[in-house]
Design a protein around this motif. Structure first.
Motif, PDB file in Angstrom:
ATOM      1  N   VAL A 218       0.831  -1.208   0.000  1.00  0.00           N
ATOM      2  CA  VAL A 218       0.000   0.000   0.000  1.00  0.00           C
ATOM      3  C   VAL A 218       0.867   1.260   0.000  1.00  0.00           C
ATOM      4  O   VAL A 218       0.633   2.187  -0.772  1.00  0.00           O
ATOM      5  CB  VAL A 218      -0.950  -0.004   1.217  1.00  0.00           C
ATOM      6  N   GLY A 219       1.860   1.296   0.878  1.00  0.00           N
ATOM      7  CA  GLY A 219       2.753   2.450   0.933  1.00  0.00           C
ATOM      8  C   GLY A 219       4.044   2.246   0.163  1.00  0.00           C
ATOM      9  O   GLY A 219       4.608   3.202  -0.379  1.00  0.00           O
ATOM     10  N   LEU A 220       4.526   1.003   0.125  1.00  0.00           N
ATOM     11  CA  LEU A 220       5.848   0.759  -0.458  1.00  0.00           C
ATOM     12  C   LEU A 220       5.880   0.904  -1.968  1.00  0.00           C
ATOM     13  O   LEU A 220       6.878   1.375  -2.525  1.00  0.00           O
ATOM     14  CB  LEU A 220       6.335  -0.640  -0.063  1.00  0.00           C
ATOM     15  N   LEU A 221       4.798   0.492  -2.666  1.00  0.00           N
ATOM     16  CA  LEU A 221       4.846   0.601  -4.125  1.00  0.00           C
ATOM     17  C   LEU A 221       4.909   2.049  -4.587  1.00  0.00           C
ATOM     18  O   LEU A 221       5.821   2.421  -5.335  1.00  0.00           O
ATOM     19  CB  LEU A 221       3.662  -0.118  -4.777  1.00  0.00           C
ATOM     20  N   PRO A 222       3.978   2.924  -4.181  1.00  0.00           N
ATOM     21  CA  PRO A 222       4.125   4.321  -4.615  1.00  0.00           C
ATOM     22  C   PRO A 222       5.430   4.943  -4.149  1.00  0.00           C
ATOM     23  O   PRO A 222       6.027   5.755  -4.869  1.00  0.00           O
ATOM     24  CB  PRO A 222       2.902   5.026  -4.016  1.00  0.00           C
ATOM     25  N   ALA A 223       5.898   4.546  -2.951  1.00  0.00           N
ATOM     26  CA  ALA A 223       7.173   5.087  -2.467  1.00  0.00           C
ATOM     27  C   ALA A 223       8.326   4.673  -3.374  1.00  0.00           C
ATOM     28  O   ALA A 223       9.156   5.494  -3.770  1.00  0.00           O
ATOM     29  CB  ALA A 223       7.420   4.615  -1.028  1.00  0.00           C
ATOM     30  N   ALA A 224       8.378   3.399  -3.708  1.00  0.00           N
ATOM     31  CA  ALA A 224       9.462   2.901  -4.562  1.00  0.00           C
ATOM     32  C   ALA A 224       9.425   3.554  -5.936  1.00  0.00           C
ATOM     33  O   ALA A 224      10.468   3.840  -6.529  1.00  0.00           O
ATOM     34  CB  ALA A 224       9.358   1.380  -4.697  1.00  0.00           C
ATOM     35  N   MET A 225       8.229   3.811  -6.442  1.00  0.00           N
ATOM     36  CA  MET A 225       8.111   4.362  -7.794  1.00  0.00           C
ATOM     37  C   MET A 225       8.614   5.798  -7.892  1.00  0.00           C
ATOM     38  O   MET A 225       8.959   6.263  -8.975  1.00  0.00           O
ATOM     39  CB  MET A 225       6.666   4.263  -8.269  1.00  0.00           C
ATOM     40  N   VAL A 226       8.659   6.497  -6.750  1.00  0.00           N
ATOM     41  CA  VAL A 226       9.184   7.870  -6.773  1.00  0.00           C
ATOM     42  C   VAL A 226      10.581   7.951  -6.155  1.00  0.00           C
ATOM     43  O   VAL A 226      11.073   9.040  -5.860  1.00  0.00           O
ATOM     44  CB  VAL A 226       8.225   8.853  -6.082  1.00  0.00           C
ATOM     45  N   GLY A 227      11.224   6.792  -5.963  1.00  0.00           N
ATOM     46  CA  GLY A 227      12.614   6.776  -5.538  1.00  0.00           C
ATOM     47  C   GLY A 227      12.862   6.803  -4.050  1.00  0.00           C
ATOM     48  O   GLY A 227      14.005   6.972  -3.606  1.00  0.00           O
ATOM     49  N   ILE A 228      11.833   6.618  -3.230  1.00  0.00           N
ATOM     50  CA  ILE A 228      12.027   6.555  -1.779  1.00  0.00           C
ATOM     51  C   ILE A 228      12.710   5.242  -1.421  1.00  0.00           C
ATOM     52  O   ILE A 228      12.442   4.191  -2.009  1.00  0.00           O
ATOM     53  CB  ILE A 228      10.669   6.699  -1.047  1.00  0.00           C
TER      54      ILE A 228
END
Length: 470
Positions: A218-228
């Protein structure tokens, strides 16, 4: 308590610091040691049985691998990511974005973002926002992450239906590659649609509730996609989980946070619990915490089924902004609050305050200092003012705002919520009050109809015209 990592300073929760009969007697905190051992044992048992799935998220290697493959591959073909979700499906992502990205991320050019996509989160259904947003969006270059564990969340699914219609009108069969569902691994409407139409998915573990899901896909995919740095997030969470893996109340930061807030509420009548970051990057952590604390602990029924009507009321504030809007009430109003400050030991950036107008006392004292000095001085002054007036407060200090520290903070607060739930005698993992609203919405929209329900509800007696001002 702490060290090189997160530090919890709870001096100002205790009676010796506050005086005047205010605050918690240290002996009373000591006396909670045995009750906490029972709370810790219960949490460990529920963790082993799989009920508390959030504990295991830092170890979910397969999901992290799938996230990386998508984020570093197909995901980078999009210039914009839009999350469709609400509550726990949105607040965690918003907190990560605010804390770990440039504050004007979506306004930066491609090169400044290192060609990572922009990230938006639609967490409401008000057309006043959604309609103009969609009007300016290039959906041909946008990926929509539809986040709903059940697949039946009315707000999220209404957003999805609108987006899907637009995608199909614009892209025909190509709509499929612009959707990714984050949902239950086996059941639910989204799972059915994904299976039938070949839409990409990532799972939300069945034992992870929405408000505990930020460290899942839930949080990790959008985070990973923006380089977090999702590896750092999970490492920090794992470190905090290990730090809290003790039944010694005085060595367990989550235990101390949960127990002190419980005692403040039940024995000192401080049932309003304010989280006040002195850090703009952490301001949305307070919003995320509001849902975690309120939805987990505000319950009618005990675990034994008795009516008990418990739960503190979480409030968010921001330093120094809310020194000029809320702190007057905190310092001189009723003794019904605790304040938890979030502080940062090593800020990433600072600005010097110029030595101008030195002849003017009202301005001259500022020159030669920095904005971080001012920010931290105001926090310390607010702590002192509260303590001098007998108002309970504590500080959680992060070494810096980075992925590792943030992961540790989120895990600390999640574990504290579980401990507090045991002390209150309730199940912090359910949400029957929310479900009732969902059922009524489904009944009105799906069967009865809005106009009929409105007429029936407004016609209930007693209802008098003189009680309506027109």
């Amino acid at each position: 308590m702490g060290g090189d990592g997160i530090v919890l300073d709870y001096n100002n929760m205790l009676a010796p610091r506050l005086g005047g009969g205010h605050g918690i007697d240290p002996a009373r905190l000591d006396a909670m040691a045995e009750r906490f051992r029972a709370a810790h044992a219960d949490a460990q048992e529920r963790r082993r049985s799989g009920e508390l799935g959030f504990y295991a998220l830092p170890d979910d290697v397969e999901t992290v691998k799938s996230i990386r493959q998508f984020a570093e591959g197909v995901g980078q073909t999009f210039s914009t990511i839009v999350v469709l979700g609400i509550g726990g499906s949105a607040l965690g992502t918003i907190a990560l974005r605010t804390a770990l990205l440039h504050p004007f991320w979506n306004e930066l050019g491609d090169e400044e973002r290192e060609f990572f996509p922009r990230l938006y989160v639609l967490d409401n259904v008000d057309p006043a926002t959604i309609a103009p947003f969609l009007d300016r969006l290039d959906i041909r270059r946008t990926l929509f992450l539809v986040v709903s564990k059940s697949g039946g969340t009315a707000e999220t699914m209404s957003q999805y239906l609108i987006i899907r219609q637009r995608l199909q009108a614009e892209l025909d069969d190509g709509y499929v590659r612009h959707l990714l569902f984050i949902t239950d691994p086996k059941k639910g409407v989204l799972r059915e649609i994904a299976t039938a139409e070949g839409i990409a998915t990532l799972p939300i573990p069945p034992s992870v509730g929405g408000r505990f899901s930020v460290l899942s896909a839930v949080g990790l995919l959008p985070a990973a996609m923006v380089g977090i740095d999702i590896t750092g997030l999970l490492a920090g969470a794992a470190e905090m989980r290990e730090r809290c893996d003790t039944d010694d109340l005085h060595r367990n930061p989550a235990a101390l946070f949960g127990t002190l807030q419980y005692l403040a509420d039940t024995e000192k009548h401080a049932n309003v619990q304010v989280m006040m970051p002195y850090s703009d990057p952490l301001k949305d952590v307070a919003d995320w915490f509001r849902q975690l604390w309120a939805e987990s602990l505000g319950k009618q029924k005990s675990r034994d089924g008795d009516d008990i009507f418990v739960g503190p009321t979480p409030v968010k504030a921001l330093g120094t902004t809310d020194q000029h809007s809320q702190v007057q009430e905190y310092v001189e109003g009723p003794f019904d609050k605790t304040i938890t400050f979030l502080a940062v030991r090593e800020p990433a950036v600072d600005l010097d305050i110029p030595k101008l107008h030195a002849e003017l006392g009202e301005l001259g004292y500022l020159g030669g200092h920095t904005l971080n000095e001012l920010l931290n001085t105001e926090r310390l002054a607010t702590e002192a003012a509260l303590a001098k007036r007998g108002r309970m407060n504590m500080t959680i200090e992060l070494p810096r705002v980075d992925a590792r520290s943030l992961g540790g903070l989120l895990m600390l607060l999640e574990i504290a919520t579980v401990y507090a739930g045991h002390l209150y005698g309730i199940d912090p993992m359910d949400q029957p009050g929310v479900e009732l609203g969902k059922q009524l919405t489904y009944g009105i929209m799906g069967r009865q109809g809005y106009d009929e329900f409105k007429q029936e509800w407004e016609g209930r007696e007693p209802k008098r015209d003189e009680w309506i001002i027109r």
